[in-house]
Design a protein around this motif. Sequence first.
Motif, PDB file in Angstrom:
ATOM      1  N   LYS A   5       0.831  -1.196   0.000  1.00  0.00           N
ATOM      2  CA  LYS A   5       0.000   0.000   0.000  1.00  0.00           C
ATOM      3  C   LYS A   5       0.866   1.246   0.000  1.00  0.00           C
ATOM      4  O   LYS A   5       1.804   1.390   0.772  1.00  0.00           O
ATOM      5  CB  LYS A   5      -0.931  -0.007   1.202  1.00  0.00           C
ATOM      6  N   ARG A  10      -4.042  10.459  -2.349  1.00  0.00           N
ATOM      7  CA  ARG A  10      -4.794  10.142  -3.561  1.00  0.00           C
ATOM      8  C   ARG A  10      -5.535  11.367  -4.076  1.00  0.00           C
ATOM      9  O   ARG A  10      -6.221  12.059  -3.321  1.00  0.00           O
ATOM     10  CB  ARG A  10      -5.809   9.034  -3.296  1.00  0.00           C
ATOM     11  N   SER A 121     -13.349  -0.792  -5.091  1.00  0.00           N
ATOM     12  CA  SER A 121     -12.292  -0.250  -4.240  1.00  0.00           C
ATOM     13  C   SER A 121     -11.060  -1.139  -4.246  1.00  0.00           C
ATOM     14  O   SER A 121      -9.919  -0.652  -4.373  1.00  0.00           O
ATOM     15  CB  SER A 121     -12.821  -0.086  -2.812  1.00  0.00           C
ATOM     16  N   SER A 125      -7.399  -0.181  -5.833  1.00  0.00           N
ATOM     17  CA  SER A 125      -6.254  -0.201  -4.913  1.00  0.00           C
ATOM     18  C   SER A 125      -5.112  -1.041  -5.467  1.00  0.00           C
ATOM     19  O   SER A 125      -3.946  -0.648  -5.401  1.00  0.00           O
ATOM     20  CB  SER A 125      -6.681  -0.722  -3.542  1.00  0.00           C
ATOM     21  N   GLU A 129      -1.408   0.294  -6.402  1.00  0.00           N
ATOM     22  CA  GLU A 129      -0.250  -0.333  -5.768  1.00  0.00           C
ATOM     23  C   GLU A 129       0.777  -0.797  -6.789  1.00  0.00           C
ATOM     24  O   GLU A 129       1.971  -0.885  -6.505  1.00  0.00           O
ATOM     25  CB  GLU A 129      -0.700  -1.518  -4.909  1.00  0.00           C
TER      26      GLU A 129
END
Length: 259
Positions: A5, A10, A121, A125, A129
């Motif tokens: 992460k 963002r 989501s 993500s 990443e």
Amino acid sequence: MAMGKSDKKRILLKIGSNTLTKETDTISKEKLADLAQQIAQLRNEYDFVIVSSGAIAAAKEFVNLQEASVDIQVKQALASIGQPYLMRMFQDVFATHNLLTAQCLLSYADFENKKTQTNISNTISVLLENNYIPIINENDTVSTEEIKFGDNDKLAALTAALLKVDLFVIATNTNGIYTKASMKLGVPETIKEVKDISLLAEEVSDIKSSHGTGGMQSKIVAVEIAKNAGIETWIVNGLRDGFLINSKQNKTAFTRIST
């Protein structure tokens, strides 16, 4: 393999048809290059998610379909034709700045289901990443909300809220939101910062943009969604080169809606 992460902030950037075309009839590769160059400069500090309009404009560049203003099926067909072409332009231009892109097509129904929200989501993500920039558009083949109502403003705000981004940026063709009084005088004056959305809404005109279906009214709806999620919103002039960096450095006029 995921890289872990990111600790970067963002930004969700919504870029409309008028910005992408630079108010012409075709998608501007120069504007895409300007956007890519800015993201490349800011990528060590921020992760970017882009919500992009422009599929219909991309199709019109090389397809001649008779488009009646009330014929939603023709517009859906144009969006279907234009979307892969739009993505190819993003991919090619961004690659020259060593930026990787991925396509995500969403519909408003996706935000009504908890499982689907989680899937969105999680997917985004993983893309971030692995240093991919998600390029999101409405799935116009099965959904007509953007075509009929909002030029992706609401979709962008819902996505920003779902992803809990740190900043929501709406790139449009004005220097933010202007006061109603200044518009009547013909000398637009930007509202630089505001917290109370009801005061902002009073200043907004009903004028819509020439390519997009949204106007400032749809942006007020988007701002309200973001504010309710605790997200600051900037409404900036995406037609200007370096609009992200110049806004960040307060070198240009824009509207900041603080939380």
